[in-house]
Enzyme design. Sequence first.
Site, mmCIF file in Angstrom:
data_model
loop_
_atom_site.group_PDB
_atom_site.id
_atom_site.type_symbol
_atom_site.label_atom_id
_atom_site.label_comp_id
_atom_site.label_asym_id
_atom_site.label_seq_id
_atom_site.Cartn_x
_atom_site.Cartn_y
_atom_site.Cartn_z
ATOM 1 C CB SER A 265 -0.901 0.025 1.238
ATOM 2 O OG SER A 265 -0.138 0.324 2.405
ATOM 3 C CG ASP A 266 1.270 5.878 -1.257
ATOM 4 O OD1 ASP A 266 2.184 6.072 -0.425
ATOM 5 O OD2 ASP A 266 1.125 6.583 -2.266
ATOM 6 C CD1 TRP A 267 4.632 5.356 5.006
ATOM 7 C CD2 TRP A 267 4.486 4.306 3.031
ATOM 8 N NE1 TRP A 267 5.720 4.509 4.896
ATOM 9 C CE2 TRP A 267 5.655 3.849 3.695
ATOM 10 C CE3 TRP A 267 4.184 3.762 1.787
ATOM 11 C CZ2 TRP A 267 6.509 2.894 3.151
ATOM 12 C CZ3 TRP A 267 5.042 2.808 1.233
ATOM 13 C CH2 TRP A 267 6.180 2.383 1.909
#
Length: 722
Positions: A265-267
């Site tokens: 995932s992105d943060w």
Amino acid sequence: MKTALATIMIALLAVPAWAQSRDDADARAAATEKRMTDAERFQLLHGIMPLNLPGLPPVPPGLKATAGYIAGIPRLGIPDLYETDASLGVVNPLQLRKGDVSTALPSSQLLAATFDRKLAFRSGAIAGNEARSKGFNVLLAGGINLARDPRGGRNFEYMGEDPLLAGVLAGEAIRGVQSEHVVSTIKHFALNDQETLRNSIDARIAEGPFRESDLLAFQIAIERGQPGSVMCSYNQVNGAYACGNDFLLNRVLKKDWDYRGWVMSDWSAVHDVSYFSAGLDQQSGAQLDNQIWFDVPLKGEVAAGRVTMQQISTAVRRILRSLYAVGADAPLRETPIDFAAHAKEVREVAANGIVLLKNEGSLLPLLASAKSIAVIGGHADIGVMSGAGSSQVTPAGPVALIPVGGRGLMGNWGRQLIMPSSPLKALVAALPGTKVEFDGGYVPEEAAAFAAQAEFAIVFATQWQAEGADGSMTLPEGQDALIAAVAAANPNTIVVLETGNPVKMPWIDKVRAVVEAWYPGQEGGAAIADVLTGAVNPSGHLPVSFPVDQSQLAHPIIPGLGLPEGSAMSIDYTEGADIGYKWHFAKGARPLFAFGHGLSYTHFRHEGLRVSGGEIPRATFTVTNDGTRAGRDAPQLYLTSINGKPVRRLVGFDTLTLAPGETRTMSFDVDPRLLAGWADGGWRIAPGRYGFALGYSATTLEPTVERVLSGRHLAAATVRQS
């Protein structure tokens, strides 16, 4: 026999696992995963962002300040995963690693302007080498979102508006990173094409145009670069968040493309534990989300029977096989970096990506006989502009920081960083017999009076772009008025743009030369001087169209602009695959400067185009340097018609360097998908006559050559990872 076999086995055991053949990455991953405990399996499925910042939970002591960290499993030879941003070099976030500097590469937009596969690979290798040398084994690189809107705040991190150009060059950059035994990501999957409301906006598009544009760019890059990980994006895609989007992750990526790496995932992009079943393998920066979803909640899903341990094992194996495939499981230790060699290389990249947009009367290059030059504006006495956000690299040398401000977590990056490579100083060094002086351009009238006393005037104009916010096509801080005033005072006015995006040029008819230098990186000032003085013959070509103004855009107003972060909003990409130059062609609009445009101090001639048939059509032609200087050309091949219907689609490109008078034959293989449309679950090529033309840009073409091609149906395409 037994003695010989024993000798072989001893020899194999003497070789570290990370140095053995990568062909068995899947088998090794399966063998390692079988030896893991359940606790160890779950350990690899979520990580933290080890930065001590206000508002974030404290970080365990002893960890390196960086973007991401996942604890390894020493007993199984699984190293700690230290993840660092990004595509433009190794980031030292907010300079929290005191004194740690890296080579600051030019923007990815500039790299795309080179149209050069080899330079893309070398750029990736520099970033990968420094990442490995600093003790990182995952580089959060591979930005490839298409520039659907030329005001996008992160366009400078990406590779332009065309799926073929972006896919090929991003793939080569990823290959370069991973050649240094560092996993590269590709990001942000998918349709993360604006920063405004990026955490909530729903990007809507029909499947066919989606497959033919944004997804095709990712597909080509994955095929070429085989990145170890795909990072999903913040936004929604057709009603489901990208990191929990079953269509994107399970169907397209893992099923249709047979992608074998892992999805991270992105943060702060995970909102629910159900994302795991939708295809997400790892939750990044988990303390930024509402919960560490892939720990206790995911274990609860297993206990309830909604997720099986086999699914957990598969996710773990995806992570392990990517480490093994690129040798990223090698022990992490810091080693010396040849910064001088890297600086030389990035200067070459920067010079080759600078685009000469206008050169009326061959005003450029500036010759040693020039008597005086007035250099104005753009902090040219200090250095060159760079883009901000998670990709911001800290170079060696004194940098100037200009606060801009901002809101939320990204507000920490709300400052302009001027790279310490002064165009002014470089011009003084390159033209020792010329009087070169500087004015900051703060007062246009004073700058104009200063310019009137010089033989030439060079105005440096900057546009700062940053992650978390979109920009404008208007140069900020009154720079258009400054340029107009200087041009009225000096008939030999040159404009050098340092921008992260296309800009309007209301003064274009009043100046004699315009150079687009993008964000040229830590050696940018020297590279600009190289081009202005002719030490380097300009060879960059636009990877994005420069519209006249926002009225030529598919979406003149950025959806959601000004609304509070998190507001519900959707954007319907009704333009489909007609992005940039394709949109202009479809609407009969002529941009200010077209995709692919770029002038040289010499002249090239393309002729003799022949296109063969077959499953993979092949175009052959000759390129001649008709000028008096050696130069580098980037011939482009466009599809211009299908059965009499006009189209405009880049289907081939390459670069070559020619001496004056030299002629060389070139050939392109045409990817069949670029001739097809998406229908009925695959690519369909209609039978009939196809028109092709060589181009100097998307609007400047040689005569069309037609070829009859057979109709055929292609599968969604399988991506094999090695």
